[in-house]
Design an enzyme around this catalytic site. Structure first.
Site, PDB file in Angstrom:
ATOM      1  N   TYR A  66      -7.771   1.139  -1.175  1.00 29.39           N
ATOM      2  CA  TYR A  66      -7.539   0.350  -2.395  1.00 29.39           C
ATOM      3  C   TYR A  66      -6.097   0.514  -2.849  1.00 29.39           C
ATOM      4  O   TYR A  66      -5.419   1.489  -2.501  1.00 29.39           O
ATOM      5  CB  TYR A  66      -8.506   0.741  -3.519  1.00 29.39           C
ATOM      6  CG  TYR A  66      -8.219   2.078  -4.160  1.00 29.39           C
ATOM      7  CD1 TYR A  66      -8.800   3.242  -3.679  1.00 29.39           C
ATOM      8  CD2 TYR A  66      -7.350   2.179  -5.253  1.00 29.39           C
ATOM      9  CE1 TYR A  66      -8.541   4.468  -4.266  1.00 29.39           C
ATOM     10  CE2 TYR A  66      -7.083   3.406  -5.854  1.00 29.39           C
ATOM     11  CZ  TYR A  66      -7.677   4.551  -5.353  1.00 29.39           C
ATOM     12  OH  TYR A  66      -7.418   5.764  -5.933  1.00 29.39           O
ATOM     13  N   CYS A  67      -5.626  -0.470  -3.596  1.00 24.36           N
ATOM     14  CA  CYS A  67      -4.303  -0.411  -4.220  1.00 24.36           C
ATOM     15  C   CYS A  67      -4.378  -1.213  -5.516  1.00 24.36           C
ATOM     16  O   CYS A  67      -5.454  -1.531  -5.992  1.00 24.36           O
ATOM     17  CB  CYS A  67      -3.227  -0.938  -3.274  1.00 24.36           C
ATOM     18  SG  CYS A  67      -3.446  -2.677  -2.826  1.00 24.36           S
TER      19      CYS A  67
END
Ligand SMILES: [Zn+2]
Ligand SMILES: [Zn+2]
Length: 316
Positions: free
Chosen positions: A178-179
């Site tokens: 994730y980012c």
């Protein structure tokens, strides 16, 4: 009252003659009265723009009307005022600087991790055979991250490839990356697959979309963003503060840039220390002759505007 929005989006799609596209796109954004930052590369678009709701809607309609960008997913925030001062559209070699420029090796349009919608990410993330991987940098994950996420000691996303070896022990697990908005994961997950990780997923739309669609459950702290808000709330289900003041150690999630322009460090600082240190990270920075005026926000416009220059010279 005028309503404003801030849009966050990216789109991997081949753009021929990107330099010309960037110039035309800048003109178009200015005509709409938008402010923000957009990166154009041969591989696509990456932007955050801000303006009235009407201008933002017109912008989204125009982007979606172009078949190259018809699949662009916009994350829409309501804001009290525009999140930027100026409008920039820049042509670069990549829409997110990963150092992985060879499109024959890493090309998210051809191969990337499986996209998980926020609710599906939430359903999967606590399984025993899953590792949650934060692909962002130190100043971002120190302000907020998913509970139990693996983080990397990197100052910039371009250092991500050098950390792949540290992740080898998770090769048999399902990796959920994730980012902030999803763009880095397109490349990070592609690289993981290229390096022999078999089961790689990515949080589609990133933390921002997860906050909107899944209530942000189990995201601890705040999410760093690349505009004058510096951070946004994500978790409305079980929020906690995980970051501490760099100077005194009390819990705070106020993220600022050091007022010394030659330092400009991103760090967390409580209001009391901010006042005492005038928004600086250290005594040395506080004594710096080019120190900027701290107005309590810790946000500084990169290219000084005429109005700021005046304010500065009055104080100096
Ligand atoms: Zn403090
Ligand atoms: Zn400093």
């Amino acid at each position: 009252m005028i309503k404003y929005n801030t849009l966050l989006y990216y789109c991997y799609s081949t753009i021929a003659n990107g330099e010309q596209f960037a110039a035309d796109h800048l003109k178009f954004c200015k005509e709409l009265g938008l402010t923000g930052r957009i990166i154009v590369a041969d591989e696509g678009l990456n932007g955050t723009v801000s303006g009235t709701s009407a201008a933002c809607q017109a912008y989204m309609d125009a982007v979606h009307a172009d078949e190259r960008f018809a699949h662009t997913d916009f994350k829409i925030d309501e804001v009290d005022s525009p999140s930027f001062v100026k409008m920039h559209v820049r042509y670069k070699t990549e829409i997110v600087h990963s150092g992985l420029r060879d499109p024959n090796i890493i090309n998210p349009q051809k191969q990337t991790g499986k996209h998980l919608e926020p609710v599906d990410f939430m359903a999967m993330k606590d399984r025993d055979d899953v590792v949650i991987l934060d692909v962002r940098s130190n100043y971002e994950h120190s302000l907020g991250k998913f509970k139990n996420a693996v983080t990397l000691d990197i100052e910039n996303f371009r250092d991500f490839p050098s950390k792949i070896n540290e992740l080898a022990k998770y090769k048999d697990k399902k990796i959920l990356t994730y980012c902030t908005g999803g763009i880095k994961c397109e490349k990070a997950s592609a690289l993981l697959l290229h390096e022999g990780f078999k089961d790689v997923y990515q949080l589609h739309g990133g933390i921002i979309k997860y906050g909107k669609e899944a209530g942000g459950k189990d995201f601890e702290g705040k999410c760093y963003v690349f505009d004058n808000r510096l951070s946004v709330d994500v978790n409305s289900v079980n929020p906690v503060v995980i970051s501490t003041c760099y100077n005194c150690g009390t819990t705070t999630h106020k993220m600022i840039n050091c007022a010394n322009p030659e330092c400009n460090e991103h760090f967390t600082q409580c209001d009391a220390c901010g006042e005492k240190m005038e928004g600086c990270c250290s005594d040395a920075c506080q004594a710096h002759p080019r120190k900027r005026v701290y107005d309590g926000t810790g946000y500084y416009v990169k290219v000084p505007q005429p109005v700021n220059k005046k304010a500065k010279s009055e104080v100096v």
